[in-house]
Every structure is written in C-alpha cells, then in structure tokens.
Design a protein around this motif. Structure first.
Motif, PDB file in Angstrom:
ATOM      1  N   GLU A  43       0.839  -1.206   0.000  1.00 59.94           N
ATOM      2  CA  GLU A  43       0.000   0.000   0.000  1.00 59.94           C
ATOM      3  C   GLU A  43       0.872   1.252   0.000  1.00 59.94           C
ATOM      4  O   GLU A  43       0.605   2.204  -0.737  1.00 59.94           O
ATOM      5  N   GLN A  44       1.898   1.233   0.812  1.00 62.43           N
ATOM      6  CA  GLN A  44       2.803   2.387   0.898  1.00 62.43           C
ATOM      7  C   GLN A  44       3.480   2.641  -0.447  1.00 62.43           C
ATOM      8  O   GLN A  44       3.522   3.772  -0.922  1.00 62.43           O
ATOM      9  N   VAL A  45       3.998   1.608  -1.066  1.00 64.75           N
ATOM     10  CA  VAL A  45       4.698   1.755  -2.344  1.00 64.75           C
ATOM     11  C   VAL A  45       3.728   2.193  -3.444  1.00 64.75           C
ATOM     12  O   VAL A  45       4.040   3.081  -4.237  1.00 64.75           O
ATOM     13  N   ILE A  46       2.556   1.586  -3.502  1.00 65.48           N
ATOM     14  CA  ILE A  46       1.591   1.907  -4.556  1.00 65.48           C
ATOM     15  C   ILE A  46       1.055   3.322  -4.402  1.00 65.48           C
ATOM     16  O   ILE A  46       0.814   4.009  -5.402  1.00 65.48           O
ATOM     17  N   ASN A  47       0.895   3.796  -3.184  1.00 64.09           N
ATOM     18  CA  ASN A  47       0.359   5.135  -2.959  1.00 64.09           C
ATOM     19  C   ASN A  47       1.397   6.245  -3.085  1.00 64.09           C
ATOM     20  O   ASN A  47       1.043   7.420  -3.041  1.00 64.09           O
ATOM     21  N   GLU A  48       2.675   5.886  -3.251  1.00 57.69           N
ATOM     22  CA  GLU A  48       3.706   6.902  -3.474  1.00 57.69           C
ATOM     23  C   GLU A  48       3.456   7.609  -4.802  1.00 57.69           C
ATOM     24  O   GLU A  48       3.088   6.966  -5.780  1.00 57.69           O
ATOM     25  N   PRO A  49       3.677   8.917  -4.853  1.00 58.46           N
ATOM     26  CA  PRO A  49       3.594   9.598  -6.156  1.00 58.46           C
ATOM     27  C   PRO A  49       4.693   9.073  -7.085  1.00 58.46           C
ATOM     28  O   PRO A  49       5.724   8.599  -6.619  1.00 58.46           O
ATOM     29  N   SER A  54      10.744   7.818  -6.177  1.00 65.12           N
ATOM     30  CA  SER A  54       9.836   6.797  -5.632  1.00 65.12           C
ATOM     31  C   SER A  54      10.404   5.407  -5.908  1.00 65.12           C
ATOM     32  O   SER A  54      11.193   5.214  -6.831  1.00 65.12           O
ATOM     33  N   GLU A  55       9.983   4.447  -5.096  1.00 68.53           N
ATOM     34  CA  GLU A  55      10.511   3.086  -5.245  1.00 68.53           C
ATOM     35  C   GLU A  55      10.220   2.523  -6.636  1.00 68.53           C
ATOM     36  O   GLU A  55      11.062   1.849  -7.226  1.00 68.53           O
ATOM     37  N   ILE A  56       9.030   2.773  -7.156  1.00 63.19           N
ATOM     38  CA  ILE A  56       8.660   2.232  -8.463  1.00 63.19           C
ATOM     39  C   ILE A  56       9.524   2.835  -9.568  1.00 63.19           C
ATOM     40  O   ILE A  56      10.011   2.128 -10.442  1.00 63.19           O
ATOM     41  N   MET A  57       9.728   4.148  -9.526  1.00 63.41           N
ATOM     42  CA  MET A  57      10.542   4.793 -10.565  1.00 63.41           C
ATOM     43  C   MET A  57      12.004   4.349 -10.459  1.00 63.41           C
ATOM     44  O   MET A  57      12.660   4.159 -11.481  1.00 63.41           O
ATOM     45  N   PHE A  66       9.554  -3.596 -14.897  1.00 64.34           N
ATOM     46  CA  PHE A  66       9.376  -3.824 -13.473  1.00 64.34           C
ATOM     47  C   PHE A  66       8.346  -2.867 -12.874  1.00 64.34           C
ATOM     48  O   PHE A  66       7.664  -3.202 -11.916  1.00 64.34           O
ATOM     49  N   MET A  67       8.239  -1.666 -13.440  1.00 59.02           N
ATOM     50  CA  MET A  67       7.249  -0.712 -12.924  1.00 59.02           C
ATOM     51  C   MET A  67       5.846  -1.258 -13.170  1.00 59.02           C
ATOM     52  O   MET A  67       5.018  -1.304 -12.262  1.00 59.02           O
ATOM     53  N   LYS A 107       4.100   8.160 -17.397  1.00 61.70           N
ATOM     54  CA  LYS A 107       5.424   7.761 -16.906  1.00 61.70           C
ATOM     55  C   LYS A 107       5.599   6.251 -16.973  1.00 61.70           C
ATOM     56  O   LYS A 107       6.721   5.766 -17.014  1.00 61.70           O
ATOM     57  N   ILE A 108       4.506   5.524 -16.978  1.00 62.90           N
ATOM     58  CA  ILE A 108       4.556   4.061 -17.092  1.00 62.90           C
ATOM     59  C   ILE A 108       4.343   3.651 -18.550  1.00 62.90           C
ATOM     60  O   ILE A 108       5.124   2.889 -19.108  1.00 62.90           O
ATOM     61  N   PHE A 109       3.287   4.144 -19.187  1.00 66.15           N
ATOM     62  CA  PHE A 109       2.927   3.609 -20.506  1.00 66.15           C
ATOM     63  C   PHE A 109       3.763   4.141 -21.661  1.00 66.15           C
ATOM     64  O   PHE A 109       3.765   3.564 -22.737  1.00 66.15           O
ATOM     65  N   HIS A 110       4.514   5.222 -21.476  1.00 65.90           N
ATOM     66  CA  HIS A 110       5.279   5.745 -22.622  1.00 65.90           C
ATOM     67  C   HIS A 110       6.381   4.781 -23.076  1.00 65.90           C
ATOM     68  O   HIS A 110       6.793   4.803 -24.217  1.00 65.90           O
ATOM     69  N   PHE A 111       6.819   3.897 -22.200  1.00 64.42           N
ATOM     70  CA  PHE A 111       7.836   2.913 -22.573  1.00 64.42           C
ATOM     71  C   PHE A 111       7.301   1.896 -23.583  1.00 64.42           C
ATOM     72  O   PHE A 111       8.073   1.196 -24.228  1.00 64.42           O
ATOM     73  N   TYR A 112       5.996   1.789 -23.681  1.00 66.42           N
ATOM     74  CA  TYR A 112       5.371   0.788 -24.540  1.00 66.42           C
ATOM     75  C   TYR A 112       4.867   1.375 -25.854  1.00 66.42           C
ATOM     76  O   TYR A 112       4.173   0.702 -26.610  1.00 66.42           O
ATOM     77  N   GLY A 113       5.206   2.635 -26.129  1.00 72.14           N
ATOM     78  CA  GLY A 113       4.806   3.262 -27.380  1.00 72.14           C
ATOM     79  C   GLY A 113       3.316   3.544 -27.458  1.00 72.14           C
ATOM     80  O   GLY A 113       2.743   3.576 -28.537  1.00 72.14           O
TER      81      GLY A 113
END
Length: 192
Positions: A43-49, A54-57, A66-67, A107-113
């Motif tokens: 929850e903490q990681v997912i709710n991070e901006p 951030s951990e995801i970035m 991985f993101m 920030k997530i989907f741009h890697f997939y065109g």
C-alpha cells in the motif's frame, strides 16, 4: 568403473529421497499478521507519487517493465487474497484502483509506445500486448471485486482489441510489436 557406478547410484538415491521429501511437504498459508505486513508495504509503495525518487521509478531504472509488473502483480495478489478472505475486499479495492491509475500514467505507458490519450480512442491500435494485457487483467480484477464501472469501457475496448488481434493471427498467439510515436521500434532502440 565401480567407483563411477557407486557415485551414480548414490546421486540417484539422493535425488529420489529429495523427490520423496518434496512430495510430503505441505504449503502453509501465511497468518494474518504476515499478510498485513506485506499489505502495508505494498500500500505504501503503490500510494507513493510517481516522482523520480519513488521506489517504483527507481525500480524502473533497472527495467521499465518492473514498474508495470509491480502494479499488475500486486493487483493479482490482492485479488487472490480478497477472493480467499473477503475481509480484505474493502481495504484492497482502493489500492487496486490506485495501481490502475498509476499504470495509466504516461510515466509508465510511454515505454510501450502508447499514445497519450489512448484510453479516449473509440478503437485501439495494435499497442503492446504486454502493456495492454496486464492493464486489461488489472481492470478486470478491479471490476470483479468492486462492481465499480469507472474503467469498464476501457476494459471492454482492450478486450475487444486483443480478441480481434488474436482472431487475425495465424498461430493464435499475440505478439507485442513495440511502438513509439506510431513507428515500430527496433530492439536496439527499445531496450536502453
């Protein structure tokens, strides 16, 4: 020759004993305390901006996939948990929704065109199967647990798009053609 035979028989016996031991091991479901620790962390990681620190970035620096996988596999685990123990449903639904919102961020989907406003299109181009497949499953999990129709139209459009692509394939297998700005990307440009 006899030494090699003895070693081979010994290794074979060790392997058979190992197989027997594995057969009789049983899986023990984690207790609530352990599950809650994991849920708190996720929850903490997912709710991070989605900031650069951030951990995801930061995980995305290793591999951008991985993101996406962090959000999607957490969603699948949450769904499984909620189906197994309905006391978690109310806690999990907002976290799954936040995971979807994050995956719908450029920030997530741009890697997939993926085009910037893809979710507003009437029909979807042949975007990345990896991205669309995971997003679609996340949307379906949310829809199943929440009954909320916020993402239903997008869920239906992605399902239809993937189904139509699947029907056109010769081998009934979807392949992901990476795209960026409408053009196919070669592998050397696709992976940093």
């Amino acid at each position: 020759m006899k030494l090699k035979y003895k070693i081979l028989v010994f290794l074979l016996l060790v392997f058979i004993i190992w197989l027997i031991i594995i057969q009789y091991q049983t899986y023990k479901y984690p207790d609530k305390e352990e599950i809650n620790k994991r849920l708190n962390y996720l929850e903490q990681v997912i709710n991070e901006p989605l900031d650069s620190d951030s951990e995801i970035m930061l995980l995305g620096l290793e591999s951008h996939e991985f993101m996406m996988f962090s959000y999607s596999f957490a969603t699948y685990a949450f769904t499984n948990l909620a189906i197994k123990d309905s006391t978690y449903i109310e806690r999990i639904i907002p976290v799954i929704k936040e995971s979807i919102v994050k995956v719908l961020d450029s920030k997530i989907f741009h890697f997939y065109g993926i085009d910037e406003d893809f979710f507003r299109l009437d029909t979807l181009p042949d975007y990345s199967v990896l991205y669309m497949g995971h997003l679609n499953l996340m949307l379906g999990c949310y829809r199943l647990l929440s009954g909320d129709n916020t993402f239903s139209t997008l869920n239906d459009k992605i399902s239809e798009s993937l189904f139509l692509r699947y029907k056109k394939t010769s081998f009934l297998n979807l392949e992901s053609i990476p795209r960026r700005y409408g053009y196919p990307i070669t592998l050397s440009r696709w992976h940093p």
